[in-house]
Design a protein around this motif. Structure first.
Motif, PDB file in Angstrom:
ATOM      1  N   UNK A 309     -23.550 -71.380  41.691  1.00 10.52           N
ATOM      2  CA  UNK A 309     -23.365 -70.095  41.015  1.00 10.52           C
ATOM      3  C   UNK A 309     -22.055 -69.968  40.273  1.00 10.52           C
ATOM      4  N   UNK A 310     -21.534 -71.068  39.757  1.00  9.26           N
ATOM      5  CA  UNK A 310     -20.254 -71.039  39.022  1.00  9.26           C
ATOM      6  C   UNK A 310     -20.483 -70.587  37.585  1.00  9.26           C
ATOM      7  N   UNK A 311     -19.871 -69.469  37.152  1.00 11.87           N
ATOM      8  CA  UNK A 311     -20.035 -69.017  35.760  1.00 11.87           C
ATOM      9  C   UNK A 311     -19.265 -69.921  34.800  1.00 11.87           C
ATOM     10  N   UNK A 312     -19.715 -69.939  33.564  1.00 13.23           N
ATOM     11  CA  UNK A 312     -18.992 -70.664  32.527  1.00 13.23           C
ATOM     12  C   UNK A 312     -17.615 -70.023  32.326  1.00 13.23           C
ATOM     13  N   UNK A 313     -16.579 -70.846  32.173  1.00 12.90           N
ATOM     14  CA  UNK A 313     -15.213 -70.355  31.997  1.00 12.90           C
ATOM     15  C   UNK A 313     -14.422 -70.269  33.277  1.00 12.90           C
ATOM     16  N   UNK A 314     -15.016 -70.621  34.419  1.00 15.37           N
ATOM     17  CA  UNK A 314     -14.297 -70.587  35.696  1.00 15.37           C
ATOM     18  C   UNK A 314     -13.207 -71.655  35.692  1.00 15.37           C
ATOM     19  N   UNK A 315     -12.029 -71.302  36.218  1.00 15.58           N
ATOM     20  CA  UNK A 315     -10.907 -72.239  36.267  1.00 15.58           C
ATOM     21  C   UNK A 315     -10.667 -72.699  37.695  1.00 15.58           C
ATOM     22  N   UNK A 316     -10.458 -73.994  37.845  1.00 13.53           N
ATOM     23  CA  UNK A 316     -10.131 -74.595  39.143  1.00 13.53           C
ATOM     24  C   UNK A 316      -8.757 -75.243  39.044  1.00 13.53           C
ATOM     25  N   UNK A 317      -8.066 -75.313  40.184  1.00 17.61           N
ATOM     26  CA  UNK A 317      -6.728 -75.908  40.222  1.00 17.61           C
ATOM     27  C   UNK A 317      -6.714 -77.126  41.144  1.00 17.61           C
ATOM     28  N   UNK A 318      -6.072 -78.179  40.664  1.00 17.14           N
ATOM     29  CA  UNK A 318      -5.782 -79.337  41.501  1.00 17.14           C
ATOM     30  C   UNK A 318      -4.275 -79.343  41.687  1.00 17.14           C
ATOM     31  N   UNK A 319      -3.814 -78.959  42.875  1.00 18.50           N
ATOM     32  CA  UNK A 319      -2.397 -78.725  43.128  1.00 18.50           C
ATOM     33  C   UNK A 319      -1.565 -79.997  42.978  1.00 18.50           C
ATOM     34  N   UNK A 332       3.763 -79.076  38.527  1.00 17.38           N
ATOM     35  CA  UNK A 332       2.769 -78.061  38.248  1.00 17.38           C
ATOM     36  C   UNK A 332       1.392 -78.522  38.686  1.00 17.38           C
ATOM     37  N   UNK A 333       0.362 -77.797  38.256  1.00 21.49           N
ATOM     38  CA  UNK A 333      -1.016 -78.077  38.666  1.00 21.49           C
ATOM     39  C   UNK A 333      -1.836 -78.573  37.483  1.00 21.49           C
ATOM     40  N   UNK A 334      -2.928 -79.235  37.820  1.00 20.71           N
ATOM     41  CA  UNK A 334      -3.961 -79.555  36.837  1.00 20.71           C
ATOM     42  C   UNK A 334      -4.974 -78.428  36.890  1.00 20.71           C
ATOM     43  N   UNK A 335      -5.124 -77.717  35.785  1.00 20.19           N
ATOM     44  CA  UNK A 335      -6.044 -76.580  35.735  1.00 20.19           C
ATOM     45  C   UNK A 335      -7.261 -76.968  34.907  1.00 20.19           C
ATOM     46  N   UNK A 336      -8.437 -76.888  35.566  1.00 19.76           N
ATOM     47  CA  UNK A 336      -9.681 -77.346  34.956  1.00 19.76           C
ATOM     48  C   UNK A 336     -10.584 -76.150  34.696  1.00 19.76           C
ATOM     49  N   UNK A 337     -10.956 -75.953  33.438  1.00 19.33           N
ATOM     50  CA  UNK A 337     -11.890 -74.897  33.061  1.00 19.33           C
ATOM     51  C   UNK A 337     -13.252 -75.545  32.803  1.00 19.33           C
ATOM     52  N   UNK A 338     -14.280 -75.079  33.543  1.00 20.16           N
ATOM     53  CA  UNK A 338     -15.627 -75.627  33.344  1.00 20.16           C
ATOM     54  C   UNK A 338     -16.364 -74.767  32.328  1.00 20.16           C
ATOM     55  N   UNK A 339     -17.082 -75.438  31.479  1.00 16.49           N
ATOM     56  CA  UNK A 339     -17.797 -74.758  30.399  1.00 16.49           C
ATOM     57  C   UNK A 339     -19.245 -75.249  30.389  1.00 16.49           C
ATOM     58  N   UNK A 340     -20.181 -74.327  30.548  1.00 13.94           N
ATOM     59  CA  UNK A 340     -21.595 -74.699  30.554  1.00 13.94           C
ATOM     60  C   UNK A 340     -22.022 -74.974  29.120  1.00 13.94           C
ATOM     61  N   UNK A 341     -22.476 -76.200  28.880  1.00 15.75           N
ATOM     62  CA  UNK A 341     -22.903 -76.613  27.557  1.00 15.75           C
ATOM     63  C   UNK A 341     -24.429 -76.532  27.444  1.00 15.75           C
ATOM     64  N   UNK A 342     -24.919 -75.875  26.419  1.00 14.25           N
ATOM     65  CA  UNK A 342     -26.361 -75.749  26.171  1.00 14.25           C
ATOM     66  C   UNK A 342     -26.752 -76.764  25.103  1.00 14.25           C
ATOM     67  N   UNK A 343     -27.728 -77.628  25.378  1.00 10.63           N
ATOM     68  CA  UNK A 343     -28.127 -78.630  24.384  1.00 10.63           C
ATOM     69  C   UNK A 343     -28.757 -77.967  23.161  1.00 10.63           C
ATOM     70  N   UNK A 344     -28.540 -78.565  22.015  1.00 18.29           N
ATOM     71  CA  UNK A 344     -29.120 -78.033  20.782  1.00 18.29           C
ATOM     72  C   UNK A 344     -30.628 -78.294  20.705  1.00 18.29           C
ATOM     73  N   UNK A 345     -31.071 -79.364  21.319  1.00 16.24           N
ATOM     74  CA  UNK A 345     -32.494 -79.695  21.311  1.00 16.24           C
ATOM     75  C   UNK A 345     -32.928 -80.101  22.715  1.00 16.24           C
ATOM     76  N   UNK A 346     -34.203 -79.786  23.091  1.00 13.24           N
ATOM     77  CA  UNK A 346     -34.749 -80.164  24.396  1.00 13.24           C
ATOM     78  C   UNK A 346     -36.133 -80.792  24.189  1.00 13.24           C
TER      79      UNK A 346
END
Length: 383
Positions: A309-319, A332-346
């Motif tokens: 249930x992770x929404x697109x744009x959620x940020x995670x930290x690797x300390x 500092x930290x590594x900050x990872x933003x996840x982005x849900x990618x929608x394919x152009x064709x299926x």
């Protein structure tokens, strides 16, 4: 003469030391000088009053007479015990402002230009810009920079004189570097010191200039200098390399090299202070069901758990996986933003499954416009 108490005029107590009196006069002279208040008769009158008070209180013998007899000691016709009957001339101030440390100020008011002093002078700092890549700034390293600067002349070894000769004492100022002159102004006469026009304040002159440098003692050269970039450096950091600036004068130390650092952008990461930011694409199924993914960071691959249930744009930290902090250490930290990618064709099977999913969620899709369906899915997932 003013009738006001001289101590009150200068704003000091009767027990003030001579240094305190001198300091008070310097402060008030700067504040009320007529050149700082043009066309202001009150400022002119105040300035004359301040000078009159200092003429008396600045002289220990006159101050003692004033403390004993007051203003009467300096009025025309006063007895011998009250100052010898000599009237004081306050029309011409007669103050040597150079002795008070005000020479520079009054030279600027009455001419003469900025003062220069002889003796060794530190060389000027040299400022250059350098560009390095992201990882060199992140981990630290070395950078070659081109510097154009004045260096000591090897022919005359910085003296400016032809080989076999040397500077001689300036005949105009006698080696002092300063010449004194009395100047008449609407406010009286002033004795001021100015830079000797013949030696330029050095106290010495060169009769036979060095043929290599023309008497300057320095020559302009280009040089490559290796500069250490500290770990954690970022865009806009200023690095100082001591002694790599321009050569000093008359045996003075060299200036410093100041390097303004620029960092080339990296498509994988960007900096926010000591934190490193990156964006990672994930699939819709990974966001809904959860997964464990591998993320590329500057320090290597990092494992990251994506909860269901992770929404697109959620940020995670690797300390601790970011850049080193230059100010107080640590990382500092590594900050990872996840982005849900929608394919152009299926494909047909994927399309069928997605339509089934939509039906389970109570939505009816026409299925006729695949592009419209994909676009609506993309909009829905990125809301």
């Amino acid at each position: 003469m003013t009738d006001r108490d001289y101590y009150e005029v200068l704003g000091v107590s009767r027990g003030a030391s001579q240094e305190e009196i001198k300091a008070a006069f310097r402060r008030l002279a700067r504040r009320y000088h007529p050149d700082a208040h043009p066309d202001d008769p009150e400022a002119e009158a105040k300035f004359k009053e301040i000078n009159e008070a200092y003429q008396i209180l600045g002289d220990p013998e006159k101050r003692a007479q004033y403390d004993r007899f007051g203003h009467a000691a300096f009025r025309p016709g006063a007895g011998a015990g009250a100052g010898g009957g000599a009237a004081q001339d306050f029309g011409g101030f007669g103050v040597d402002f150079d002795d008070l440390g005000l020479g520079d100020i009054f030279e600027s008011f009455f001419g003469g230009g900025p003062r220069r002093r002889g003796g060794p002078e530190r060389g000027r700092d040299v400022v250059v810009e350098a560009t390095t890549d992201f990882l060199t700034a992140f981990f630290g390293g070395w950078q070659e920079v081109d510097v154009v600067r004045e260096e000591r002349c090897d022919t005359c070894r910085g003296s400016g004189a032809a080989p076999g000769t040397g500077p001689v004492r300036c005949p105009r100022c006698g080696g002092r570097g300063q010449v004194r002159s009395a100047r008449q102004t609407p406010f009286g006469s002033f004795v001021v010191s100015s830079t000797c026009p013949q030696c330029g304040g050095q106290g010495t002159v060169i009769e036979r200039p060095c043929p290599a440098c023309g008497g300057r003692g320095t020559v302009r050269r280009r040089k490559q200098i290796r500069v250490k970039i500290p770990e954690g450096a970022d865009e806009g950091v200023r690095l100082r390399v001591a002694g790599e600036g321009e050569a000093g004068r008359a045996g003075g130390p060299a200036g410093d090299l100041l390097v303004l650092l620029h960092v080339r952008p990296d498509p994988r990461w960007r900096r926010s202070g000591a934190d490193v930011l990156t964006t990672v694409p994930i699939h819709y199924a990974q966001a809904v069901l959860g997964d464990e993914i591998e993320v590329e960071g500057p320090r290597g691959a990092e494992r990251l758990r994506i909860p269901p249930g992770t929404p697109s744009g959620t940020e995670f930290r690797v300390r601790g996986k970011g850049a080193r902090r230059l100010d107080h250490g640590g990382y500092g930290d590594l900050r990872v933003v996840v982005e849900i990618r929608v394919p152009k064709e299926v494909g047909e099977e994927e399309r069928s499954l997605l339509q089934r999913l939509a039906e389970l969620e109570g939505r009816h899709l026409s299925g006729r416009d695949e592009r419209g369906f994909v676009r609506r899915m993309r909009d829905a997932l990125n809301m």
